[in-house]
Design a protein around this motif. Structure first.
Motif, short mmCIF file in Angstrom:
data_model
loop_
_atom_site.label_atom_id
_atom_site.label_comp_id
_atom_site.label_asym_id
_atom_site.label_seq_id
_atom_site.Cartn_x
_atom_site.Cartn_y
_atom_site.Cartn_z
N ILE A 135 100.65 80.83 60.03
CA ILE A 135 100.42 82.14 60.64
C ILE A 135 101.30 82.28 61.88
O ILE A 135 101.22 81.47 62.81
CB ILE A 135 98.94 82.32 61.03
CG1 ILE A 135 98.01 82.13 59.82
CG2 ILE A 135 98.73 83.69 61.67
CD1 ILE A 135 98.13 83.19 58.76
N THR A 136 102.13 83.31 61.89
CA THR A 136 102.95 83.65 63.06
C THR A 136 102.68 85.11 63.41
O THR A 136 101.94 85.82 62.71
CB THR A 136 104.45 83.46 62.78
OG1 THR A 136 104.87 84.48 61.83
CG2 THR A 136 104.74 82.08 62.19
N THR A 176 91.48 79.65 63.49
CA THR A 176 90.77 80.50 64.45
C THR A 176 91.53 81.80 64.71
O THR A 176 90.91 82.81 65.08
CB THR A 176 90.52 79.75 65.76
OG1 THR A 176 91.76 79.19 66.24
CG2 THR A 176 89.53 78.61 65.55
N THR A 177 92.84 81.80 64.51
CA THR A 177 93.60 83.05 64.60
C THR A 177 93.14 84.01 63.52
O THR A 177 92.91 85.20 63.77
CB THR A 177 95.11 82.78 64.47
OG1 THR A 177 95.52 81.89 65.51
CG2 THR A 177 95.92 84.06 64.55
N LYS A 178 92.97 83.49 62.31
CA LYS A 178 92.47 84.34 61.22
C LYS A 178 91.07 84.84 61.53
O LYS A 178 90.73 85.99 61.22
CB LYS A 178 92.49 83.57 59.91
CG LYS A 178 93.89 83.18 59.45
CD LYS A 178 93.90 82.47 58.11
CE LYS A 178 93.28 81.10 58.16
NZ LYS A 178 93.42 80.37 56.88
N ALA A 179 90.27 84.00 62.15
CA ALA A 179 88.90 84.40 62.49
C ALA A 179 88.87 85.50 63.54
O ALA A 179 88.05 86.42 63.45
CB ALA A 179 88.10 83.18 62.98
N VAL A 180 89.75 85.44 64.55
CA VAL A 180 89.75 86.51 65.56
C VAL A 180 90.32 87.79 64.97
O VAL A 180 89.92 88.89 65.40
CB VAL A 180 90.48 86.11 66.86
CG1 VAL A 180 89.78 84.96 67.55
CG2 VAL A 180 91.95 85.81 66.64
N LEU A 208 90.14 78.11 71.23
CA LEU A 208 90.04 78.06 69.78
C LEU A 208 91.08 77.16 69.15
O LEU A 208 92.29 77.36 69.33
CB LEU A 208 90.16 79.48 69.21
CG LEU A 208 89.18 80.50 69.82
CD1 LEU A 208 89.55 81.92 69.40
CD2 LEU A 208 87.75 80.19 69.42
N HIS A 209 90.62 76.18 68.35
CA HIS A 209 91.49 75.16 67.77
C HIS A 209 91.10 74.82 66.33
O HIS A 209 90.06 75.25 65.85
CB HIS A 209 91.40 73.87 68.60
CG HIS A 209 92.02 73.96 69.95
ND1 HIS A 209 93.29 73.52 70.22
CD2 HIS A 209 91.54 74.46 71.13
CE1 HIS A 209 93.58 73.73 71.50
NE2 HIS A 209 92.53 74.30 72.07
N GLU A 211 90.10 79.13 54.33
CA GLU A 211 89.66 80.52 54.22
C GLU A 211 88.14 80.61 54.32
O GLU A 211 87.61 81.62 54.80
CB GLU A 211 90.13 81.12 52.89
CG GLU A 211 91.64 81.21 52.76
CD GLU A 211 92.28 81.99 53.90
OE1 GLU A 211 91.81 83.10 54.20
OE2 GLU A 211 93.24 81.48 54.51
N LYS A 212 87.43 79.56 53.89
CA LYS A 212 85.98 79.55 54.07
C LYS A 212 85.61 79.21 55.50
O LYS A 212 84.71 79.82 56.09
CB LYS A 212 85.34 78.55 53.10
CG LYS A 212 85.48 78.96 51.64
CD LYS A 212 84.85 77.95 50.70
CE LYS A 212 85.01 78.39 49.26
NZ LYS A 212 84.47 77.37 48.30
N THR A 213 86.34 78.26 56.08
CA THR A 213 86.05 77.89 57.47
C THR A 213 86.27 79.05 58.41
O THR A 213 85.54 79.22 59.39
CB THR A 213 86.91 76.68 57.89
OG1 THR A 213 86.62 75.58 57.04
CG2 THR A 213 86.62 76.28 59.32
N ARG A 214 87.27 79.89 58.15
CA ARG A 214 87.51 81.04 59.03
C ARG A 214 86.28 81.94 59.09
O ARG A 214 85.98 82.52 60.15
CB ARG A 214 88.74 81.83 58.58
CG ARG A 214 88.52 82.74 57.38
CD ARG A 214 89.77 83.40 56.85
NE ARG A 214 90.10 84.63 57.52
CZ ARG A 214 91.16 85.38 57.17
NH1 ARG A 214 91.96 85.02 56.18
NH2 ARG A 214 91.40 86.51 57.82
N ALA A 215 85.56 82.04 57.97
CA ALA A 215 84.35 82.86 57.95
C ALA A 215 83.28 82.28 58.88
O ALA A 215 82.60 83.02 59.59
CB ALA A 215 83.81 82.99 56.53
#
Length: 367
Positions: free
Chosen positions: A19-20, A74-78, A155-156, A250-254
């Motif tokens: 992710i960039t 965590t970027t995907k989560a935010v 976030l890490h 993808e599950k952890t981001r949730a």
């Protein structure tokens, strides 16, 4: 606050481990005017570092992700959190009135582009909190000083090696209330961090029981979380970890999204006092007993590591043509744990396992 239907919140075109800003700019630029987007600085190579601000309330929450460029979950989560705020205008009006959220989705854009932990100068930004030798470190410190946050979310991602306590469950999410001194004493800010983690853990136990761990709290003033805790600002370290067969996380981001939302709602509703320091301390500390794959077979093992009961394999994450590949490597322990767990266990004597090993080129590894 309701989470609604996460499948509707999930931003499906931002996925994977690489992710960039190229991947998230379209989403960020498409946010409505209720979100303030600004350039807060530049990386070593001159790439813009951006922040997104939502709300105008007195409870100011600062979040930053990808301080380590290869830690993108965590970027995907935010991004999902921003989408939630965007989609649920009426539902989140209380957040806007009571809180101000400022999010730096990628603090280390050069590291993100190279898929490395460090920045372009090969410096770990999370060991630069005192020297402030890097432009990205100075950006975060200036935002912190100007914003004067009520709470910080650091976030890490963490490696797949971690298990919860002494159990065979992976640490899918880990938290830490960073120390502010070498003795690891408590302070008012650290106690608030502990209580908010207890709230988020309480929520996550509904989704992933037994899969939340507590990160090591060894003090290091050069770490940003410790430094901000020293500044008497409650700070929480989030670590996104492994969930079964979820290497793209993808599950952890949730789960991270739901933890973030629970954290914000707890502060919004002034319910942090419902949770105790003891609840935080009851979260088991992380162990380091996992490998990605264990291969069991006496003949195979004797040809590789003659003193081991099984061959342990750990994946190395390698960026190749814009995608992260997981390349298997034989794992040698500095100190082998009493008991070893694996995310996948295979036996060469099993026909299906042997087929999988061949397909994934795991039979030709050399020690």
């Amino acid at each position: 606050m309701k989470e609604s239907n996460y499948s509707e919140i999930y931003v499906s075109n931002i996925l994977g481990r690489y992710i960039t800003y190229d991947h998230i700019d379209e989403f960020i630029n498409g946010l409505p005017s209720t979100f303030k987007i600004e350039k807060v600085g530049e990386s070593v190579r001159g790439e813009s570092i951006k922040s997104i601000t939502f709300g105008n309330g007195p409870k100011r929450i600062l979040m930053w992700s990808q301080m380590h460029g290869n830690e993108s979950t965590t970027t995907k989560a935010v991004i999902d959190l921003l989408n939630y705020l965007k989609r649920n205008v009426a539902e989140v009006s209380d957040i806007s009135n009571a809180c101000t959220l400022k999010i730096i989705p990628i603090l280390n854009p050069d590291g993100a582009r190279d898929y490395t932990r460090v920045n372009a100068n090969k410096i770990d930004l999370n060991r630069d909190a005192q020297d402030l030798s890097q432009p990205e470190s100075r950006v975060l410190r200036k935002v912190f000083q100007d914003f004067e946050p009520y709470f910080c979310f650091n976030l890490h991602d963490q490696r797949t090696i971690f298990n919860v306590g002494e159990t065979n469950k992976p640490a899918t999410v880990s938290f830490l209330a960073p120390a502010f001194d070498k003795e690891r004493n408590n302070s008012p800010s650290r106690e608030l961090s502990m209580q908010l983690i207890a709230a988020m853990n309480n929520r996550l136990q509904e989704e992933i029981p037994g899969q939340v761990g507590r990160y090591d709290d060894g003090f290091n003033a050069n770490c940003v979380g410790d430094a901000f805790q020293m500044s008497k600002t409650p700070t929480i370290l989030f670590e996104a970890g492994h969930y079964h067969e979820d290497y793209n996380r993808e599950k952890t981001r949730a789960f991270i999204f739901k933890a973030l939302l629970k954290g914000v709602s707890t502060l919004l509703n002034n319910t942090i006092s419902d949770y105790s320091i003891e609840q935080y301390l009851s979260i088991p500390e992380n162990g380091k007993q996992f490998v990605d794959v264990i291969i069991k077979n006496d003949d195979f093992i004797s040809n590789h590591l003659t003193n081991s009961k099984a061959v342990a394999i750990q994946y190395k994450e390698v960026l190749n043509k814009g995608k992260v590949e997981f390349r298997p490597e034989l794992h040698v322990f500095e100190k082998e744990p009493k008991e070893l767990y694996a995310h996948k266990t295979l036996n060469c004597n099993d026909e299906n396992d042997l087929k999988w090993l061949k397909e994934n080129d795991l039979l030709n590894l050399q020690p």
